[in-house]
Write a protein that holds these residues in place. Structure first.
Motif, PDB file in Angstrom:
ATOM      1  N   ASN A   1       0.835  -1.199   0.000  1.00 49.61           N
ATOM      2  CA  ASN A   1       0.000   0.000   0.000  1.00 49.61           C
ATOM      3  C   ASN A   1       0.871   1.251   0.000  1.00 49.61           C
ATOM      4  O   ASN A   1       2.082   1.199   0.193  1.00 49.61           O
ATOM      5  CB  ASN A   1      -0.924   0.002   1.225  1.00 49.61           C
ATOM      6  N   SER A   2       0.247   2.386  -0.238  1.00 48.70           N
ATOM      7  CA  SER A   2       0.903   3.686  -0.189  1.00 48.70           C
ATOM      8  C   SER A   2       2.214   3.679  -0.980  1.00 48.70           C
ATOM      9  O   SER A   2       2.283   3.169  -2.086  1.00 48.70           O
ATOM     10  CB  SER A   2       1.122   4.090   1.269  1.00 48.70           C
TER      11      SER A   2
ATOM     12  N   VAL B   1       4.267   0.819  -3.165  1.00 47.25           N
ATOM     13  CA  VAL B   1       4.048   0.460  -4.561  1.00 47.25           C
ATOM     14  C   VAL B   1       5.271   0.792  -5.407  1.00 47.25           C
ATOM     15  O   VAL B   1       5.536   0.132  -6.424  1.00 47.25           O
ATOM     16  CB  VAL B   1       2.774   1.167  -5.092  1.00 47.25           C
TER      17      VAL B   1
ATOM     18  N   ASN C   1      -3.913  -2.068  -7.836  1.00 48.18           N
ATOM     19  CA  ASN C   1      -3.126  -2.477  -6.684  1.00 48.18           C
ATOM     20  C   ASN C   1      -4.092  -2.875  -5.577  1.00 48.18           C
ATOM     21  O   ASN C   1      -4.782  -2.025  -5.010  1.00 48.18           O
ATOM     22  CB  ASN C   1      -2.232  -1.325  -6.218  1.00 48.18           C
TER      23      ASN C   1
ATOM     24  N   ARG D   1      -7.570   5.872  -2.933  1.00 44.52           N
ATOM     25  CA  ARG D   1      -6.380   6.511  -3.478  1.00 44.52           C
ATOM     26  C   ARG D   1      -5.181   6.097  -2.629  1.00 44.52           C
ATOM     27  O   ARG D   1      -5.337   5.610  -1.490  1.00 44.52           O
ATOM     28  CB  ARG D   1      -6.529   8.028  -3.492  1.00 44.52           C
ATOM     29  N   GLN D   2      -3.998   6.284  -3.163  1.00 45.65           N
ATOM     30  CA  GLN D   2      -2.764   5.987  -2.446  1.00 45.65           C
ATOM     31  C   GLN D   2      -2.561   6.996  -1.324  1.00 45.65           C
ATOM     32  O   GLN D   2      -2.625   8.204  -1.547  1.00 45.65           O
ATOM     33  CB  GLN D   2      -1.592   6.035  -3.422  1.00 45.65           C
TER      34      GLN D   2
ATOM     35  N   THR E   1      -8.283   6.593   1.654  1.00 42.85           N
ATOM     36  CA  THR E   1      -6.969   6.069   1.287  1.00 42.85           C
ATOM     37  C   THR E   1      -6.879   4.559   1.514  1.00 42.85           C
ATOM     38  O   THR E   1      -7.677   3.973   2.257  1.00 42.85           O
ATOM     39  CB  THR E   1      -5.858   6.739   2.111  1.00 42.85           C
ATOM     40  N   ASP E   2      -5.844   3.970   0.914  1.00 43.32           N
ATOM     41  CA  ASP E   2      -5.625   2.534   1.104  1.00 43.32           C
ATOM     42  C   ASP E   2      -5.244   2.215   2.547  1.00 43.32           C
ATOM     43  O   ASP E   2      -5.674   1.195   3.098  1.00 43.32           O
ATOM     44  CB  ASP E   2      -4.583   1.990   0.122  1.00 43.32           C
TER      45      ASP E   2
ATOM     46  N   VAL F   1      -6.632   0.219  -5.415  1.00 38.94           N
ATOM     47  CA  VAL F   1      -6.156   1.512  -5.906  1.00 38.94           C
ATOM     48  C   VAL F   1      -5.824   1.397  -7.391  1.00 38.94           C
ATOM     49  O   VAL F   1      -4.993   0.567  -7.771  1.00 38.94           O
ATOM     50  CB  VAL F   1      -4.902   1.981  -5.135  1.00 38.94           C
TER      51      VAL F   1
ATOM     52  N   VAL G   1      -3.769   2.336 -10.473  1.00 42.94           N
ATOM     53  CA  VAL G   1      -2.396   2.830 -10.577  1.00 42.94           C
ATOM     54  C   VAL G   1      -2.071   3.097 -12.043  1.00 42.94           C
ATOM     55  O   VAL G   1      -2.516   2.353 -12.921  1.00 42.94           O
ATOM     56  CB  VAL G   1      -1.409   1.790  -9.996  1.00 42.94           C
TER      57      VAL G   1
END
Length: 279
Positions: free
Chosen positions: A108-109, A112, A171, A187-188, A224-225, A237, A239
């Motif tokens: 996550n975040s 990636v 993702n 979203r990331q 967020t994730d 998410v 990407v």
């Protein structure tokens, strides 16, 4: 290759190695959907990002680990595996889907960026193959992936049936534990590792360093994730591999690069005694 034209052909890759429990679980799910071809590293390749092998040969061998599955092991990186699959196994004819994982540990975040799991999926997307990376919040070798399977199947079928926007992949991250609340499109998160390098000494009294760190989340958003995973959701998410900061282009254009270049060009021109420009 796939002789059953009604079933999709699915490329399975990972970064934990061809014998990792996570890829076995992913293969089992994909076998329920279509014809499976596996190309995976011959050993762990975590944290390799989008690295490729240059300057040394790649080994690429067919193996027989699971009944009814066409499998190859590769001495290179996860991205090498996708490149070899497209060029040597599929011979330019693309599979219907590329799935990577299931990774032992979250991607996550900011993870990636570093992830071999996600970079393999990114390479699939670069090749215009609908691609998904799957990861679980559990680094243990004996990690339980069973609670992920129904969600993996659902997401894979959705992608096969609907496709993905151009130059986009997914993702997907799973919390640890069976009590999942569902899927959340996210979203990331704005988060990163606060890193430290622990200094140690080898038997010859020479220093070496071991990377450690704490994951810090600076993002308090509930879309967020990181938030989704902390609250028991499967995070998904979208990407992209176009790293252009499109929002920054008007800002850079406002700096007047063109005007500066024109001024500099005029300033560098040399005038002769008669006032005519010699430059």
């Amino acid at each position: 290759m796939n002789n059953d034209t009604k079933k999709p052909t699915i490329l399975v890759v990972n970064d934990d190695g061809i014998t990792a429990p996570g890829i076995k679980s992913l293969i089992e799910v994909m076998q329920e959907i279509g014809h499976v071809v596996v190309v995976a590293p011959d050993g762990p390749q975590s944290g390799m990002g989008h690295a490729i092998t240059i300057g040394k040969p790649l080994r690429f061998d067919k193996v027989d680990l699971y009944p009814g599955v066409e499998m190859y092991k590769c001495s290179g990186t996860p991205v090498d595996c996708v490149k070899l699959a497209v060029n040597k196994v599929f011979k330019g004819k693309k599979p219907d889907l590329c799935v990577s994982g299931i990774n032992h540990g979250l991607n996550n975040s900011i993870n990636v960026i570093y992830s071999g799991t996600m970079s393999a999926a990114v390479e699939g997307a670069i090749e215009k193959i609908p691609s998904i990376g799957f990861s679980l919040d559990d680094f243990a070798q004996e990690a339980d992936f069973s609670h992920c399977k129904k969600f993996i199947k659902t997401i894979a079928l959705k992608v096969l049936n609907n496709g993905l926007p151009e130059a986009t992949l997914l993702n997907v991250n799973f919390p640890k534990g069976a009590d999942l609340k569902g899927i959340k499109i996210c979203r990331q998160a704005n988060a990163k590792w606060a890193e430290d390098f622990e200094e140690r000494t080898d038997p010859y009294k020479r220093p070496y360093y071991w990377l450690t760190g704490v994951f810090e989340n600076y993002d308090k958003g509930e879309d967020t994730d990181v938030w989704a995973l902390d609250h028991g959701f499967v995070s998904v998410v979208p990407v992209q591999f176009d790293l252009t900061a499109h929002h920054a282009i008007p800002i850079l254009n406002s700096w007047g690069f063109s005007d500066n270049e024109d001024s500099k060009s005029q300033a560098n021109k040399t005038a002769g005694p008669d006032g005519k420009n010699l430059g």
